[in-house]
Design an enzyme around this catalytic site. Sequence first.
Site: not given
Length: 219
Positions: A13, A88, A127, A161, A172
Amino acid sequence: MNLVLLGPPGSGKGTQAKRLQERLGIVQLSTGEMLRAEVAAGSEIGRTADTLMKAGHLVPDSIIIDIMDKRLDQADCAPGFILDGFPRTVPQATALEVMLDAKKLKLDVVVSIEVDDEAMIARISGRYSCAKCGAGYHDLFQLPKVSGVCDTCGGVEFVRRKDDNAETVRERLKAYHAQTKPIIAFYDERGLVKRVDGMGPIDEVTEKVQSVIDKQAMS
Ligand code: AMP
């Protein structure tokens, strides 16, 4: 056009929000990026958020709602905005509705990017991004054209990250299923949700998201 991009961690996203920001000329508002900036600045909010983010937990609604309420008043939001990572939780979605009413604004569409959990763990764990311009890459799925050099700005430093590791990702995802997924029903009741299959290549997902938004803009 005011829109929300919904999807679990790793659904892409953030990447899609950045692409839409360029295509539509409206601003991407990522609460994750805002919180990471607070952490980097060492502010009080940053110190509270840091521990929770590293553990893969959500930051309290009151903090996020306050940040977003102020952010939406800034001039660059007037032409429209893409909410990325907010709301969220159902209380955040309710607060957003109240906030937008007070500002005489409304949401046009909520795009839900639908993906598979196990694939998300593999995606997130690989990533990284350019330290200079933020362009996103992946060890397996999206390498720079020239190894070690950012395609977008030529930067040679990259960052990962702190919360992009398999253990935190599982937390998460748990938070997503327990707290975020129920907001799809919240927005379904309001007839705002458009679902997009997020499992294909990034460009394909972009086309699908764009087509949903184009249809919405014409309706
Ligand atoms: P993201 O960059 O959207 O993946 O967000 C990274 C982390 O920031 C999340 O795992 C949460 O700890 C925190 N966070 C971001 N947005 C929110 C939000 N709307 N509510 C609570 N916590 C958030």
